[in-house]
Design a protein around this motif. Sequence first.
Motif, PDB file in Angstrom:
ATOM      1  N   ALA A  23       0.823  -1.209   0.000  1.00 14.44           N
ATOM      2  CA  ALA A  23       0.000   0.000   0.000  1.00 14.44           C
ATOM      3  C   ALA A  23       0.858   1.260   0.000  1.00 14.44           C
ATOM      4  N   ASP A  24       1.993   1.245   0.715  1.00 10.09           N
ATOM      5  CA  ASP A  24       2.877   2.411   0.784  1.00 10.09           C
ATOM      6  C   ASP A  24       4.290   1.988   0.430  1.00 10.09           C
ATOM      7  N   GLY A  25       4.648   2.165  -0.810  1.00 11.65           N
ATOM      8  CA  GLY A  25       5.956   1.716  -1.275  1.00 11.65           C
ATOM      9  C   GLY A  25       7.108   2.570  -0.808  1.00 11.65           C
ATOM     10  N   THR A  26       6.831   3.756  -0.244  1.00 12.45           N
ATOM     11  CA  THR A  26       7.918   4.618   0.205  1.00 12.45           C
ATOM     12  C   THR A  26       8.494   4.177   1.552  1.00 12.45           C
ATOM     13  N   ALA A  27       7.781   3.335   2.279  1.00 18.17           N
ATOM     14  CA  ALA A  27       8.183   2.973   3.641  1.00 18.17           C
ATOM     15  C   ALA A  27       9.486   2.186   3.682  1.00 18.17           C
ATOM     16  N   TYR A  28       9.817   1.494   2.606  1.00 17.37           N
ATOM     17  CA  TYR A  28      11.031   0.667   2.609  1.00 17.37           C
ATOM     18  C   TYR A  28      12.299   1.511   2.732  1.00 17.37           C
ATOM     19  N   ALA A  29      12.263   2.731   2.229  1.00 15.47           N
ATOM     20  CA  ALA A  29      13.464   3.564   2.181  1.00 15.47           C
ATOM     21  C   ALA A  29      14.028   3.859   3.563  1.00 15.47           C
ATOM     22  N   GLN A  30      13.176   3.955   4.582  1.00 14.23           N
ATOM     23  CA  GLN A  30      13.641   4.323   5.924  1.00 14.23           C
ATOM     24  C   GLN A  30      14.562   3.282   6.546  1.00 14.23           C
ATOM     25  N   HIS A  31      14.582   2.083   5.981  1.00 16.85           N
ATOM     26  CA  HIS A  31      15.389   0.995   6.556  1.00 16.85           C
ATOM     27  C   HIS A  31      16.689   0.756   5.781  1.00 16.85           C
ATOM     28  N   GLU A  32      16.970   1.622   4.820  1.00 14.78           N
ATOM     29  CA  GLU A  32      18.126   1.370   3.951  1.00 14.78           C
ATOM     30  C   GLU A  32      19.443   1.322   4.711  1.00 14.78           C
ATOM     31  N   GLY A  33      19.656   2.253   5.660  1.00 17.39           N
ATOM     32  CA  GLY A  33      20.930   2.298   6.367  1.00 17.39           C
ATOM     33  C   GLY A  33      21.213   1.025   7.136  1.00 17.39           C
ATOM     34  N   LYS A  34      20.258   0.573   7.913  1.00 16.42           N
ATOM     35  CA  LYS A  34      20.439  -0.645   8.700  1.00 16.42           C
ATOM     36  C   LYS A  34      20.602  -1.855   7.796  1.00 16.42           C
ATOM     37  N   ALA A  35      19.825  -1.902   6.730  1.00 14.24           N
ATOM     38  CA  ALA A  35      19.907  -3.031   5.812  1.00 14.24           C
ATOM     39  C   ALA A  35      21.252  -3.062   5.089  1.00 14.24           C
ATOM     40  N   ARG A  36      21.750  -1.892   4.711  1.00 19.59           N
ATOM     41  CA  ARG A  36      23.017  -1.826   3.980  1.00 19.59           C
ATOM     42  C   ARG A  36      24.186  -2.298   4.848  1.00 19.59           C
ATOM     43  N   VAL A  37      24.243  -1.818   6.091  1.00 20.27           N
ATOM     44  CA  VAL A  37      25.324  -2.232   6.991  1.00 20.27           C
ATOM     45  C   VAL A  37      25.238  -3.727   7.273  1.00 20.27           C
ATOM     46  N   THR A  38      24.041  -4.226   7.515  1.00 19.27           N
ATOM     47  CA  THR A  38      23.862  -5.646   7.811  1.00 19.27           C
ATOM     48  C   THR A  38      24.285  -6.509   6.629  1.00 19.27           C
ATOM     49  N   ALA A  39      23.885  -6.124   5.422  1.00 17.23           N
ATOM     50  CA  ALA A  39      24.251  -6.892   4.234  1.00 17.23           C
ATOM     51  C   ALA A  39      25.756  -6.859   4.006  1.00 17.23           C
ATOM     52  N   SER A  40      26.387  -5.706   4.234  1.00 16.98           N
ATOM     53  CA  SER A  40      27.833  -5.604   4.055  1.00 16.98           C
ATOM     54  C   SER A  40      28.574  -6.546   4.990  1.00 16.98           C
ATOM     55  N   VAL A  41      28.140  -6.594   6.252  1.00 12.83           N
ATOM     56  CA  VAL A  41      28.785  -7.468   7.244  1.00 12.83           C
ATOM     57  C   VAL A  41      28.557  -8.934   6.901  1.00 12.83           C
ATOM     58  N   LEU A  42      27.317  -9.302   6.619  1.00 14.95           N
ATOM     59  CA  LEU A  42      26.982 -10.711   6.398  1.00 14.95           C
ATOM     60  C   LEU A  42      27.444 -11.222   5.031  1.00 14.95           C
ATOM     61  N   ALA A  43      27.756 -10.304   4.119  1.00 17.26           N
ATOM     62  CA  ALA A  43      28.315 -10.717   2.830  1.00 17.26           C
ATOM     63  C   ALA A  43      29.837 -10.796   2.877  1.00 17.26           C
ATOM     64  N   GLY A  44      30.418 -10.448   4.020  1.00 14.19           N
ATOM     65  CA  GLY A  44      31.861 -10.601   4.190  1.00 14.19           C
ATOM     66  C   GLY A  44      32.686  -9.400   3.792  1.00 14.19           C
ATOM     67  N   TYR A  45      32.036  -8.269   3.488  1.00 11.13           N
ATOM     68  CA  TYR A  45      32.779  -7.081   3.061  1.00 11.13           C
ATOM     69  C   TYR A  45      33.189  -6.188   4.234  1.00 11.13           C
ATOM     70  N   SER A  46      32.689  -6.483   5.415  1.00  9.00           N
ATOM     71  CA  SER A  46      33.067  -5.744   6.626  1.00  9.00           C
ATOM     72  C   SER A  46      33.482  -6.763   7.679  1.00  9.00           C
ATOM     73  N   PRO A  47      34.746  -7.227   7.634  1.00  9.81           N
ATOM     74  CA  PRO A  47      35.203  -8.300   8.520  1.00  9.81           C
ATOM     75  C   PRO A  47      35.002  -7.991   9.997  1.00  9.81           C
ATOM     76  N   ALA A  48      34.671  -9.030  10.745  1.00  6.83           N
ATOM     77  CA  ALA A  48      34.493  -8.943  12.198  1.00  6.83           C
ATOM     78  C   ALA A  48      33.451  -7.893  12.570  1.00  6.83           C
ATOM     79  N   GLY A  49      32.457  -7.723  11.711  1.00  4.21           N
ATOM     80  CA  GLY A  49      31.470  -6.670  11.905  1.00  4.21           C
ATOM     81  C   GLY A  49      30.219  -7.087  12.649  1.00  4.21           C
ATOM     82  N   ILE A  50      30.160  -8.302  13.159  1.00  5.22           N
ATOM     83  CA  ILE A  50      28.985  -8.729  13.912  1.00  5.22           C
ATOM     84  C   ILE A  50      29.403  -9.432  15.191  1.00  5.22           C
ATOM     85  N   GLY A  51      28.667  -9.157  16.255  1.00  7.31           N
ATOM     86  CA  GLY A  51      28.841  -9.876  17.516  1.00  7.31           C
ATOM     87  C   GLY A  51      27.475 -10.103  18.121  1.00  7.31           C
ATOM     88  N   CYS A  52      27.362 -11.143  18.922  1.00  7.28           N
ATOM     89  CA  CYS A  52      26.089 -11.445  19.590  1.00  7.28           C
ATOM     90  C   CYS A  52      26.353 -11.838  21.035  1.00  7.28           C
TER      91      CYS A  52
END
Length: 294
Positions: A168-197
């Motif tokens: 219904a509102d296609g603009t809502a996805y844009a607000q999550h770009e920053g978090k999604a971009r950092v997460t994808a970079s870490v989990l794709a291996g382009y930001s080594p040692a970038g995740i801890g739990c």
Amino acid sequence: MTRTGGGALTLSEDDRGPGARRIGRLVALLLVVALGVGGWVGVRRAIDSFTPAQCEVRASGQSFTWAPDQASNTAVITAIAIRRGLPPRAATIAIATAIQESKVRNITYGDRDSVGLFQQRPSQGWGTVEQIMNPEYSSNAFYDALIKVPDWQNADIAHAAQEVQRSADGTAYAQHEGKARVTASVLAGYSPAGIGCRLEAPTTAGSASAVADLISQDHGLTARVEGDTVVLDAQTSEQAWAVGAWGVARAIDTGVVRVSVGDQQWSRSRSSSALTWHSADSTGLSTRVVIALR
């Protein structure tokens, strides 16, 4: 010298020389420091015990937190993109979509008959409920639709996501770009040692063979089982860190307690130290991933 009422010998201030007084002050100072350190350790332990289990991703000077189940789901989404040979941008779009649709939780409800990470609808041809509730299946279904979007690689994330989802509102996805971009970079291996739990200890011991099967399922890679560990010799540094980050992110599901990539190691703990990686004994291979279950 003077005596106490009980007859024990004591030293009056006048009886102690300068050296004795300095030693006394030093002992007092050391006691204060010890109590301070002990108190701080106690405070840190209390903070750790009350802080909820969480994961943190870091890249390009930014950091974001995830609940452990959310981190595990983003690891699946990213791994499927890598397996398909898609760039990290595909995972960024998919993660941003899942944040908006389900908060990256594999939910069994939604608008009308929508279910799963991406709120896909069986009535719209996305598959059966059972299929959609499988994160690997639903991620593949999302990417099947994404790669059909003209010029999706260069399109705005909100536009690409909306072309797949038709929400219904296609603009809502844009607000999550920053978090999604950092997460994808870490989990794709382009930001080594970038995740801890920071996680509680596993309630039951994990299975090395089950973890190896999951690596095959998500990444399409063959790892070998050596007792309670899973070992993978990656072809590139990015692949090694992608699998290493995946191992940390999926630890909540698998019971993994340690992950090593080359000479860097993550160790499971409730302490804040588990949010970062630390130096470990090197395997001699910077692209070797070792995932331990005990």
